[in-house]
Design a protein around this motif. Sequence first.
Motif, short mmCIF file in Angstrom:
data_model
loop_
_atom_site.label_atom_id
_atom_site.label_comp_id
_atom_site.label_asym_id
_atom_site.label_seq_id
_atom_site.Cartn_x
_atom_site.Cartn_y
_atom_site.Cartn_z
N ARG A 79 102.17 61.49 -5.29
CA ARG A 79 103.38 61.33 -4.36
C ARG A 79 103.86 60.12 -4.34
O ARG A 79 102.74 59.13 -4.59
CB ARG A 79 102.69 61.89 -3.29
N ALA B 176 106.97 64.60 -4.61
CA ALA B 176 105.80 64.88 -5.20
C ALA B 176 105.96 65.57 -6.45
O ALA B 176 106.77 66.45 -6.70
CB ALA B 176 104.83 65.95 -4.22
N GLU C 39 109.82 61.83 0.95
CA GLU C 39 108.72 61.77 -0.04
C GLU C 39 109.17 62.71 -1.42
O GLU C 39 109.35 63.92 -1.06
CB GLU C 39 107.59 62.08 0.52
#
Length: 200
Positions: free
Chosen positions: A127, A52, A50
């Motif tokens: 995100r 962000a 992920e």
Amino acid sequence: MKQKIGRILIGIVIVLAVYAYAHISKTHNVYDKNIDASEYKDTTVYLNEEIAQTFICQEDYLDGIRVKCRLAGGAGEVRLRWSLTDLKEKTQVAEGTADGSQVKNGKFFELPFQRVQDTRGKEYEFRIAAEGEDAENSVNFCYTVKQEENTAMELDGSAVEGTVVLRTVTERFDLETFCVLMIFVLYSAAFLRFLYKLFK
């Protein structure tokens, strides 16, 4: 008299048309747009992780986010999962998923959402993650190696010196667009009138 009324009506129609045209998708770059695109990095080595990015909103409300992506192989089986969080209130204000097959290589991909109000000056965290990737097929997110003021970037929870190549999107009337177009219309009308008188 009829000629004057006709001109007034035409003028009103033109102003209304320009006013409607000036309602645009106003964007603000979180990254430094002066950095050449050839210098962008991407998340190729961070498959299934992920990314962000925090930023300060410059508009009164938000209607979407655009993030620059690069494709590796095909992305038909990839799903993008994203969210937007108000960091002060610690509340998630928007979230969603998108089909990776809609992503175009090297282009900004827009993630629209229901309008978030009262956003000016607030800090948000965006995100996004790509799910269903493998070593040959992935959606990679671009970022610069320069960290902008009042921003922070993370990859899989670890801080990174850089800024995701993303833009905020606000659907609204833009005065600059209205003025520029009106000047162009008035200039064109004056020029055509001059030509008409010249060759009359």
